[in-house]
Design an enzyme around this catalytic site. Structure first.
Site, PDB file in Angstrom:
ATOM      1  N   ASN A  16      -0.981   7.858  -0.556  1.00 24.81           N
ATOM      2  CA  ASN A  16      -0.185   7.497  -1.749  1.00 24.81           C
ATOM      3  C   ASN A  16      -1.103   7.149  -2.921  1.00 24.81           C
ATOM      4  O   ASN A  16      -0.799   7.476  -4.068  1.00 24.81           O
ATOM      5  CB  ASN A  16       0.761   6.329  -1.450  1.00 24.81           C
ATOM      6  N   ASN A 105       6.246  -2.241  -3.692  1.00 29.43           N
ATOM      7  CA  ASN A 105       5.767  -1.764  -2.391  1.00 29.43           C
ATOM      8  C   ASN A 105       6.530  -0.498  -2.008  1.00 29.43           C
ATOM      9  O   ASN A 105       7.677  -0.331  -2.394  1.00 29.43           O
ATOM     10  CB  ASN A 105       6.040  -2.852  -1.340  1.00 29.43           C
ATOM     11  N   HIS A 107       7.963   1.557   1.275  1.00 29.28           N
ATOM     12  CA  HIS A 107       8.261   1.339   2.696  1.00 29.28           C
ATOM     13  C   HIS A 107       8.906   2.610   3.272  1.00 29.28           C
ATOM     14  O   HIS A 107       9.789   3.194   2.644  1.00 29.28           O
ATOM     15  CB  HIS A 107       9.210   0.143   2.853  1.00 29.28           C
TER      16      HIS A 107
HETATM   17  C1  GRF Z   1       3.183   4.805   3.859  1.00 31.00           C
HETATM   18  O1  GRF Z   1       3.929   5.571   4.757  1.00 31.00           O
HETATM   19  C2  GRF Z   1       3.973   3.649   3.330  1.00 31.00           C
HETATM   20  O2  GRF Z   1       5.340   3.860   3.352  1.00 31.00           O
HETATM   21  C3  GRF Z   1       3.628   2.538   4.295  1.00 31.00           C
HETATM   22  O3  GRF Z   1       2.298   2.757   4.642  1.00 31.00           O
HETATM   23  C4  GRF Z   1       2.007   4.146   4.555  1.00 31.00           C
HETATM   24  C5  GRF Z   1       0.739   4.289   3.788  1.00 31.00           C
HETATM   25  O4  GRF Z   1       0.225   5.578   3.840  1.00 31.00           O
HETATM   26  N1  GRF Z   1       3.857   1.258   3.661  1.00 31.00           N
HETATM   27  P1  GRF Z   1      -1.032   5.985   2.965  1.00 31.00           P
HETATM   28  O5  GRF Z   1      -2.128   4.971   3.253  1.00 31.00           O
HETATM   29  O6  GRF Z   1      -0.616   5.960   1.535  1.00 31.00           O
HETATM   30  O7  GRF Z   1      -1.392   7.366   3.434  1.00 31.00           O
END
Ligand code: GRF
Length: 187
Positions: A16, A105, A107
């Site tokens: 992300n 955040n 989720h």
């Molecule tokens: C994501 O799936 C988010 O929803 C959760 O942690 C994961 C993080 O993934 N909170 P990344 O580190 O961004 O690949």
């Protein structure tokens, strides 16, 4: 457009983070990623900060006053938005109070369903028909703040934990930037 300074908190892969860095290159995207903070010195996501010359900080959460250090750094960098992107550490009430309505955040479920950890496992075990992801404000209760944006998809019988995660994450890459745009739309 005057962009807001944002800090992204991560603990793991940082996919992300990678996506937000990419989106923030757009002149019209409302944030500029000034800083990345992680509680995990081995987080793979650090590579995305390095590759894009974004300063990053590894914090030692065993140190009693680490949040004070973080607050100082956020202040110094004039950070007005914190995005938690897979950050696996609980943030204290006093910290949240100081950054009220400025911490969001992502989720991997349709909140208020499936708060907390092991989301995909519980979604499969519960034989849910649909799932998705949610971007929400962070308040004192885990995964309980008001929703900013949410995306839904339908689960197939063949879906398992692994591909549910892949499908959810591909929607996360849409919904996180959309939520950030929504935050500043009327400003
Ligand atoms: C994501 O799936 C988010 O929803 C959760 O942690 C994961 C993080 O993934 N909170 P990344 O580190 O961004 O690949």
């Amino acid at each position: 457009m005057v962009k807001k300074n944002a800090c992204i908190f991560i603990s793991g892969e940082g996919s992300n983070l990678k996506n937000l860095i990419y989106r923030s290159r757009d002149y019209n995207f409302p944030i500029n990623i000034k800083l990345v903070i992680t509680n995990n010195k081995d987080a793979n996501g650090i590579i995305h900060a390095k590759k894009n010359s974004i300063p990053y900080l590894v914090i030692n959460t065993k140190f009693k006053y680490y949040e004070n250090q973080v607050l100082k750094i956020l202040d110094k960098n004039k950070i007005s938005l914190i995005c938690l992107a897979g950050y696996m550490k609980i943030i204290s009430k006093s910290f949240i109070y100081k950054f009220r309505k400025k911490i969001i955040n992502i989720h991997p479920s349709l909140l208020p369903k499936f708060k907390g950890l092991d989301t995909f496992k519980r979604i499969i075990a519960n034989k849910e028909k649909k799932t998705g992801c949610t971007v929400h404000y962070v308040n004192e209760k885990l995964d309980c703040g008001n929703t900013i944006a949410q995306k839904i998809f339908y689960i197939n019988q063949e879906d398992n934990e692994k591909n549910l995660k892949l499908k959810t994450q591909s929607l996360e890459y849409q919904v996180f930037p959309e939520a950030i745009i929504r935050l500043y739309r009327n400003n």
